[in-house]
Scaffold this motif. Structure first.
Motif, mmCIF file in Angstrom:
data_model
loop_
_atom_site.group_PDB
_atom_site.id
_atom_site.type_symbol
_atom_site.label_atom_id
_atom_site.label_comp_id
_atom_site.label_asym_id
_atom_site.label_seq_id
_atom_site.Cartn_x
_atom_site.Cartn_y
_atom_site.Cartn_z
ATOM 1 N N ARG A 56 0.823 -1.194 0.000
ATOM 2 C CA ARG A 56 0.000 0.000 0.000
ATOM 3 C C ARG A 56 0.867 1.258 0.000
ATOM 4 O O ARG A 56 1.676 1.434 0.900
ATOM 5 N N PRO A 57 0.677 2.105 -1.000
ATOM 6 C CA PRO A 57 1.438 3.349 -0.993
ATOM 7 C C PRO A 57 0.942 4.259 0.134
ATOM 8 O O PRO A 57 -0.252 4.286 0.419
ATOM 9 N N ASN A 149 -4.149 2.188 -7.266
ATOM 10 C CA ASN A 149 -3.509 1.534 -6.123
ATOM 11 C C ASN A 149 -4.480 1.382 -4.961
ATOM 12 O O ASN A 149 -5.098 2.366 -4.539
ATOM 13 N N VAL A 151 -5.494 1.432 -1.349
ATOM 14 C CA VAL A 151 -4.941 2.065 -0.151
ATOM 15 C C VAL A 151 -5.649 1.617 1.121
ATOM 16 O O VAL A 151 -5.096 1.742 2.206
#
Length: 159
Positions: A56-57, A149, A151
């Protein structure tokens, strides 16, 4: 005695004038060497691997799912169980929100099939709320996406 004094002086001057050269650069010898034994690589061709690794960014500081919104339009309190006709909101607190970013939430059923998806442009916002609709009774995972992405993942149940 003069000759002895003369010899001592000559030797002293010669000793002082001699240049000391650095020793050649030789790596120090290792007194204790360590060895690592590695197992032969396993052949996983044709094997079914059922492991998910999500990276997870760090672009969202918080995600909250619920039915009640506060004065700012954000989810007021977290909730995991919903009635069938209740609205399901997902609020995200974003650390980064570049121009052109789209934030979305998708609902995955028990078989990880996407059954609903809602998307909004972030447009530089630091907080955003999305409403997920048309969820039938069942268990779901809501995936919040920053661009493409994931998150946050929030398991919920609709009764």
């Amino acid at each position: 005695m003069n000759s002895r004094l003369f010899v001592v002086i000559v030797l002293s001057v010669a000793l002082v004038m001699c240049r000391r050269e650095a020793a050649p650069n030789v790596p120090p010898s290792r007194s204790a060497e360590s060895t690592t034994t590695v197992a032969a690589p396993a052949d996983l061709a044709g094997k079914k691997i059922d492991t998910e690794i999500s990276l997870r960014p760090p672009v969202a500081s918080d995600c909250r799912v619920g039915t009640k919104l506060d004065a700012n339009g954000l989810v007021a309190e977290k909730q995991t169980t919903f009635k069938r006709r209740e609205p399901v909101y997902v609020s995200l607190w974003l650390k980064e929100s570049p121009e052109g970013l789209a934030v979305s939430v998708r609902a995955l059923d028990a078989d990880r099939n996407e059954v609903a998806r809602v998307q909004k442009p972030a447009a530089g916002a630091k907080t955003i709320t999305l409403r997920v609709e048309k969820l039938k009774a069942g268990k779901y995972v809501l995936e919040s996406l920053w661009g493409g992405n994931v998150v946050c993942e929030d398991p919920i149940e609709v009764r």
